[in-house]
Design a protein around this motif. Structure first.
Motif, PDB file in Angstrom:
ATOM      1  N   GLY B  13       0.770  -1.234   0.000  1.00 36.88           N
ATOM      2  CA  GLY B  13       0.000   0.000   0.000  1.00 36.88           C
ATOM      3  C   GLY B  13       0.800   1.283   0.000  1.00 36.88           C
ATOM      4  N   THR B  17       1.318   0.765  -7.555  1.00 34.50           N
ATOM      5  CA  THR B  17       0.439   0.713  -8.725  1.00 34.50           C
ATOM      6  C   THR B  17       0.069   2.109  -9.181  1.00 34.50           C
ATOM      7  OG1 THR B  17      -0.394  -1.420  -7.986  1.00 34.50           O
ATOM      8  CG2 THR B  17      -1.751  -0.209  -9.566  1.00 34.50           C
ATOM      9  N   ILE B  21       1.046   3.390 -13.033  1.00 33.82           N
ATOM     10  CA  ILE B  21       0.039   3.836 -14.003  1.00 33.82           C
ATOM     11  C   ILE B  21       0.268   5.289 -14.398  1.00 33.82           C
ATOM     12  CG2 ILE B  21      -2.408   4.434 -14.274  1.00 33.82           C
ATOM     13  CD1 ILE B  21      -3.090   1.939 -12.624  1.00 33.82           C
ATOM     14  N   PRO B  41      -0.274 -10.478  -9.285  1.00 36.00           N
ATOM     15  CA  PRO B  41      -1.466 -11.325  -9.460  1.00 36.00           C
ATOM     16  C   PRO B  41      -2.764 -10.620  -9.058  1.00 36.00           C
ATOM     17  CG  PRO B  41       0.212 -12.476  -8.162  1.00 36.00           C
ATOM     18  CD  PRO B  41       0.703 -11.095  -8.389  1.00 36.00           C
ATOM     19  N   GLN B  42      -2.646  -9.579  -8.220  1.00 33.65           N
ATOM     20  CA  GLN B  42      -3.844  -8.818  -7.855  1.00 33.65           C
ATOM     21  C   GLN B  42      -4.352  -7.993  -9.026  1.00 33.65           C
ATOM     22  OE1 GLN B  42      -5.268  -9.122  -4.916  1.00 33.65           O
ATOM     23  NE2 GLN B  42      -3.679 -10.609  -4.464  1.00 33.65           N
ATOM     24  N   ALA B  44      -3.995  -4.989 -10.085  1.00 30.65           N
ATOM     25  CA  ALA B  44      -4.520  -3.649  -9.824  1.00 30.65           C
ATOM     26  C   ALA B  44      -4.196  -2.701 -10.985  1.00 30.65           C
ATOM     27  CB  ALA B  44      -3.950  -3.103  -8.510  1.00 30.65           C
ATOM     28  N   SER B  47      -6.705  -3.275 -13.811  1.00 29.69           N
ATOM     29  CA  SER B  47      -8.043  -2.708 -13.613  1.00 29.69           C
ATOM     30  C   SER B  47      -7.969  -1.181 -13.483  1.00 29.69           C
ATOM     31  CB  SER B  47      -8.731  -3.336 -12.401  1.00 29.69           C
ATOM     32  OG  SER B  47      -8.304  -2.775 -11.208  1.00 29.69           O
ATOM     33  N   GLY B  48      -6.850  -0.666 -12.965  1.00 30.55           N
ATOM     34  CA  GLY B  48      -6.707   0.768 -12.791  1.00 30.55           C
ATOM     35  C   GLY B  48      -6.654   1.541 -14.106  1.00 30.55           C
ATOM     36  N   ILE B  87      -5.088 -13.641 -11.934  1.00 33.75           N
ATOM     37  CA  ILE B  87      -4.783 -14.458 -10.759  1.00 33.75           C
ATOM     38  C   ILE B  87      -3.900 -15.655 -11.095  1.00 33.75           C
ATOM     39  CG2 ILE B  87      -6.934 -15.758 -10.980  1.00 33.75           C
ATOM     40  CD1 ILE B  87      -5.239 -14.692  -7.693  1.00 33.75           C
ATOM     41  N   PRO B 124       3.445  -6.830  -3.489  1.00 35.31           N
ATOM     42  CA  PRO B 124       4.059  -6.469  -2.208  1.00 35.31           C
ATOM     43  C   PRO B 124       4.778  -7.636  -1.528  1.00 35.31           C
ATOM     44  CG  PRO B 124       1.701  -6.717  -1.911  1.00 35.31           C
ATOM     45  CD  PRO B 124       1.979  -6.937  -3.368  1.00 35.31           C
ATOM     46  N   VAL B 212      -6.720  12.754  -2.604  1.00 33.62           N
ATOM     47  CA  VAL B 212      -7.798  11.772  -2.757  1.00 33.62           C
ATOM     48  C   VAL B 212      -8.170  11.544  -4.231  1.00 33.62           C
ATOM     49  CG1 VAL B 212      -9.774  13.327  -2.542  1.00 33.62           C
ATOM     50  CG2 VAL B 212      -9.971  10.977  -1.788  1.00 33.62           C
ATOM     51  N   ALA B 215      -6.840   8.456  -5.555  1.00 37.56           N
ATOM     52  CA  ALA B 215      -7.514   7.231  -5.104  1.00 37.56           C
ATOM     53  C   ALA B 215      -8.880   7.065  -5.791  1.00 37.56           C
ATOM     54  CB  ALA B 215      -7.694   7.251  -3.588  1.00 37.56           C
ATOM     55  N   GLU B 216      -9.417   8.159  -6.314  1.00 33.18           N
ATOM     56  CA  GLU B 216     -10.712   8.088  -7.004  1.00 33.18           C
ATOM     57  C   GLU B 216     -10.561   7.610  -8.456  1.00 33.18           C
ATOM     58  OE1 GLU B 216     -12.689  11.879  -4.544  1.00 33.18           O
ATOM     59  OE2 GLU B 216     -12.213  12.051  -6.694  1.00 33.18           O
ATOM     60  N   PRO B 218      -8.768   5.378 -10.214  1.00 35.51           N
ATOM     61  CA  PRO B 218      -8.840   3.970 -10.649  1.00 35.51           C
ATOM     62  C   PRO B 218     -10.243   3.391 -10.671  1.00 35.51           C
ATOM     63  CG  PRO B 218      -7.641   4.138  -8.561  1.00 35.51           C
ATOM     64  CD  PRO B 218      -7.850   5.513  -9.049  1.00 35.51           C
ATOM     65  N   SER B 219     -11.156   3.952  -9.881  1.00 30.78           N
ATOM     66  CA  SER B 219     -12.527   3.392  -9.909  1.00 30.78           C
ATOM     67  C   SER B 219     -13.228   3.766 -11.218  1.00 30.78           C
ATOM     68  CB  SER B 219     -13.330   3.865  -8.711  1.00 30.78           C
ATOM     69  OG  SER B 219     -13.370   5.252  -8.651  1.00 30.78           O
TER      70      SER B 219
END
Ligand code: ATP
Ligand code: ATP
Ligand code: MG
Ligand code: MG
Lengths: 249, 249
Positions: B13, B17, B21, B41-42, B44, B47-48, B87, B124, B212, B215-216, B218-219
């Motif tokens: 964390g 990632t 990106i 494997p996650q 991120a 998807s990001g 995965i 990580p 913030v 952090a918004e 990637p969604s």
């Protein structure tokens, strides 16, 4: 009581170690007899409670070199005992890969000890150390940072829980904790709403706010109640410990 | 140019990632031909950047099922190509444990491609996927969250870098990036001071603030410059990309 709780989430940096240390500490403050086990090779929980010199670790127990009684050490908190970790645990994934029942090593090791609570901190992956934590504890506390990547990662965690049920016939009992909640951002609110809609009453009522005091405490090797017991972070973890102490998993 | 950069830090964390990106995206905006590889494997990073349906992944290339050309996909950003993950990569640790030269699989696979920049996001831990990233890239960008546990973890990262030098005769070139800096807290200031004292000119001048909007983004499956190009986070990553583009590793 004999309640075991595994703190698991393969997403990194969501507050697993912070939750393991502070939940264990407050349960000890309430007078419960608590054991905190560090199953992460990064050994953050070990350094976060101020243990500098490590003799025996959980690795020595898992490979059968030491008994569990030999590696339990006391902490700065009354009623709180610790089993530390170190980098030797990092080789576990490959080392245990051919071991029969490699996921049951921790469960077997814990058969001979008795505490009111055993809290286990795990590393940010779904490898053999986390599997051991899940199977030894059955009760899981899953910290979820109120952000996108943490939410995305849950699908893989749930997939692993279902595989354990299908292949090993063990029904795990996950409960979810919202962490690092920042009331000033819409993101925290939106993600928390999604978490509660999805996991319903399996989500703790207590929410852990983002509070810098929680990030300062480990550099002094202190749980939050010894570093700053009146800050927002301390009050939240105290409330969490009360909720954990009263819930039926 | 042909510069490869591995984004590594086994602490979870810390912004690996997010850095992978947004650094890759700004270098592409500057007109560089960029490949972003997701070695976690996650998935991120996958998807990001908004990739939902994944056909071929880096796993298929590492096990020799697909050529690297077959798994490269385009992104929403001009000049930015992606090799996604999923995965299936999670089994790599045990699957590759008996492979001769298991740490060189990615390096070999990248021999046949040419880009101005190849940016690789890693998981990580310091397992085989991160070792492959380090050895394939040699240039490392290590995000460090300005907090205690992130600082503690660096000793193990440096130990791994030294082992690679000693045993594989490869001299890695790490540079350090301070991330999630919160100017309101003493903690960020104190930890950053320690990082600069220790790593001196190997620390990027650019500091990434806690913001913030990062952090918004990637969604929405968007890099920050497509989500909110005037926010503090975007300006900081743009500055980082300018610094990376001008530096001699
Ligand atoms: N509620 C909080 N408010 C502010 N900072 C926090 C909070 N909880 C944890 N932190 C800080 O955030 C960082 C990540 O937390 P922590 O290390 O506990 O997460 P983790 O899930 O154990 O990480 P890893 O995946 O690396 O094991 C640490 O620097 C910690 O001090
Ligand atoms: N500068 C920043 N300001 C605010 N939030 C950030 C920043 N950088 C990253 N984040 C958020 O913090 C969380 C952790 O970041 P990220 O996932 O990029 O770290 P990571 O090191 O890749 O994690 P992992 O170890 O799980 O791979 C994410 O929710 C991300 O959106
Ligand atoms: Mg941890
Ligand atoms: Mg990541």
């Amino acid at each position: 009581k004999d309640v075991k709780i595994g703190i698991c989430n393969q997403k990194g940096g969501v507050g697993k170690t912070t939750t393991a240390i502070n939940l264990a500490s407050y349960l000890a403050v309430f007078g419960r007899d608590v054991l905190l086990i560090d199953m992460d090779p990064q050994a953050a929980a070990t350094s976060g409670v101020g243990i500098e010199k490590v003799d025996g670790t959980i690795y020595d127990v898992l490979v059968g070199d030491k008994s569990i009684e030999e590696v339990i050490v006391s902490s700065k908190v009354e009623n709180l005992s610790i089993i530390p970790s170190n980098i030797s645990l990092a080789g576990a994934e490959v080392e245990f890969s051919n071991e029969v029942g490699r996921e049951f090593l921790l469960k077997d090791a814990l058969d001979s000890v008795e505490f009111d609570y055993i809290i286990v901190d795990s590393p940010p992956n779904l490898g053999v150390l986390t599997l051991n934590t899940m199977i030894a504890c059955v009760n899981l506390l899953v910290p979820i940072q109120a952000e996108y990547y943490a939410l995305e990662g849950l699908a893989q965690l749930i997939r692993t829980i279902n595989l354990i049920k299908k292949r090993l016939k063990i029904e795990l009992k996950p409960r979810y904790l919202i962490t690092m909640y920042d009331s000033r951002t819409k993101l925290s609110e939106e993600v928390s709403k999604q978490i509660r809609e999805y996991f319903k009453d399996r989500v703790f009522k207590t929410i852990i706010p983002r509070n810098v005091r929680l990030a300062e405490a480990p550099s002094h090797g202190l749980p939050i109640h010894l570093y700053d017991e009146s800050c927002k972070g301390a009050l939240a973890y105290k409330k969490l410990a009360e909720e954990v102490d009263s819930v039926e998993w």
